[in-house]
Design an enzyme around this catalytic site. Structure first.
Site, PDB file in Angstrom:
ATOM      1  N   LYS A 100     -34.466   5.232  34.532  1.00  0.00           N
ATOM      2  CA  LYS A 100     -33.901   6.051  34.290  1.00  0.00           C
ATOM      3  C   LYS A 100     -34.739   7.329  34.231  1.00  0.00           C
ATOM      4  CE  LYS A 100     -31.614   7.894  30.755  1.00  0.00           C
ATOM      5  NZ  LYS A 100     -31.052   8.213  29.115  1.00  0.00           N
TER       6      LYS A 100
ATOM      7  N   ALA B 157     -25.429  11.245  28.392  1.00  0.00           N
ATOM      8  CA  ALA B 157     -25.006  12.102  27.230  1.00  0.00           C
ATOM      9  C   ALA B 157     -24.693  13.156  26.510  1.00  0.00           C
ATOM     10  CB  ALA B 157     -27.005  13.404  27.759  1.00  0.00           C
ATOM     11  N   GLY B 158     -24.747  13.759  25.580  1.00  0.00           N
ATOM     12  CA  GLY B 158     -23.384  14.712  25.143  1.00  0.00           C
ATOM     13  C   GLY B 158     -21.905  14.315  24.573  1.00  0.00           C
TER      14      GLY B 158
ATOM     15  N   ASN C 122     -25.534   6.779  23.717  1.00  0.00           N
ATOM     16  CA  ASN C 122     -26.782   6.363  21.966  1.00  0.00           C
ATOM     17  C   ASN C 122     -26.437   6.618  21.293  1.00  0.00           C
ATOM     18  OD1 ASN C 122     -30.947   5.471  22.429  1.00  0.00           O
ATOM     19  ND2 ASN C 122     -29.097   5.392  20.599  1.00  0.00           N
ATOM     20  N   THR C 123     -26.647   8.274  21.428  1.00  0.00           N
ATOM     21  CA  THR C 123     -26.219   8.457  18.539  1.00  0.00           C
ATOM     22  C   THR C 123     -25.044   8.511  19.347  1.00  0.00           C
ATOM     23  OG1 THR C 123     -28.259  10.199  20.305  1.00  0.00           O
ATOM     24  CG2 THR C 123     -27.259  10.884  18.200  1.00  0.00           C
TER      25      THR C 123
ATOM     26  N   GLY D 298     -27.097  14.346  22.195  1.00  0.00           N
ATOM     27  CA  GLY D 298     -27.422  14.618  20.951  1.00  0.00           C
ATOM     28  C   GLY D 298     -26.193  15.033  20.395  1.00  0.00           C
TER      29      GLY D 298
END
Lengths: 263, 67
Positions: A100, A188-189, A210-211, A161
């Site tokens: 990645k 992301a986001g 992820n987050t 994040g």
């Protein structure tokens, strides 16, 4: 909970949800969230090792125990050369050519550097790496990454994040429309399952989270929720959503409507 | 005696090779880790042969969680 299989880098996958391994309350919760999500691809990172830390063997063993494909990242790299070197190190440690690719362009927003990312992608593809390139929603950058031979192009929905969801749905829809044959993964986001469903409804091939899972009050339940949302979004895309109308359209047939008389 | 940077920290060593440095500093050679010298990857097979010089920068990395 899988939709029809899809293929990335020649590998057939049932789940369209890729999951990060950072910021979970505990390693055990990470393992449970991975299982609940149904993911088949996990992202991992690399950091400097001090001898007293004993190495990352325990974490690496936990990841291997999941049976998932491993996608190492180059997070934290600020130049193409740093990312290329880290990719080589990752390939030796994890025994995979998947990478990645992340090249940070701005430390405040963590916005990817399009120039460094494209430069690194060209080199890594030449060297036999299977590149999953993290980028913004900029169309031309995505085109250059496709032309470089990336296996997947991974535009952000919002800065990493933030959990804000797609800030520019128009740009994402444009990417999907202009790169019809590329594997596009929103990375992301995303903060809510509805965000994931939204981009899957646009026709994105998968999402990487992820987050949004790791920092939820209950990461295991949230992993399940995202899995449902990704599946729902893909099903909706395949079902072809209705065209949006400018004005109200009665759903009940108007022919034979009672109490209506021509005056 | 060489003065090196190991993971960003200055240090002095008599270790003639990368592998000797790792052993000297207490690294577990069996651990999942990889090395770079002056920002260039050094394959594990080359550790015993890779000579060190004054001013070299060595990085040793290992798996962690990541997104």
């Amino acid at each position: 909970m899988h939709t029809t299989p899809w293929t990335v880098a020649g590998v057939s996958l049932g789940s369209r949800l890729l999951l990060g391994t950072a910021r979970y309350p505990s390693p055990q919760v990470l393992s449970e969230a991975v299982q609940a999500s149904g993911t088949q691809v996990l992202t991992v990172g690399l950091r400097r090792l001090q001898p007293e830390q004993g190495g990352g063997n325990a974490f690496w063993q936990r990841v291997r125990d999941t049976g998932c494909h491993v996608l190492p990242n180059t997070a934290g790299c600020h130049s193409a050369q740093e990312a290329i070197t880290l990719a080589h190190m990752a390939r030796e440690i994890f025994g995979t050519a998947w990478i990645k690719l992340e090249v940070v362009g701005d430390d405040y927003t963590l916005q990817p550097d399009p120039f460094g990312t494209v430069e690194a992608a060209r080199t890594l593809v030449r060297e036999g790496f299977v590149v999953f390139a993290y980028t913004t929603d900029d169309l031309v950058t995505a085109q250059r990454l496709r032309d470089a031979g990336c296996a997947a192009i991974m535009p952000w929905a919002a800065p990493i994040g933030t959990g804000r969801g797609p800030l520019n749905p128009y740009a994402l829809a444009t990417l999907r429309a202009r790169l019809r044959d590329a594997v596009l993964i929103v990375d992301a986001g995303l903060g809510l399952p509805s965000h994931a469903a939204q981009v899957m409804e646009m026709g994105f091939d998968a999402v990487l989270l992820n987050t949004a899972v790791a920092q939820a009050g209950d990461p295991v339940r949230m992993a399940q929720a995202f899995a449902h949302a990704v599946t729902a979004g893909r099903l909706a895309f395949n079902a072809t959503p209705m065209p949006v109308q400018r004005t109200a359209q009665a759903s009940t047939p108007t022919v034979g409507m009672p109490f209506w008389h021509e005056n | 005696m060489n003065t090196l940077s190991l993971n960003g920290r200055a240090m002095t060593t008599r270790a003639p090779t990368l592998q000797a440095l790792l052993i000297e500093r207490g690294y577990d050679l069996g651990a999942a880790c990889a090395c770079a010298l002056n920002s260039t990857f050094v394959p594990r097979s080359q550790w015993p042969l890779q000579a060190l010089h004054d001013g070299d920068r060595v990085d040793v990395i290992a798996p962690i969680t990541g997104g």
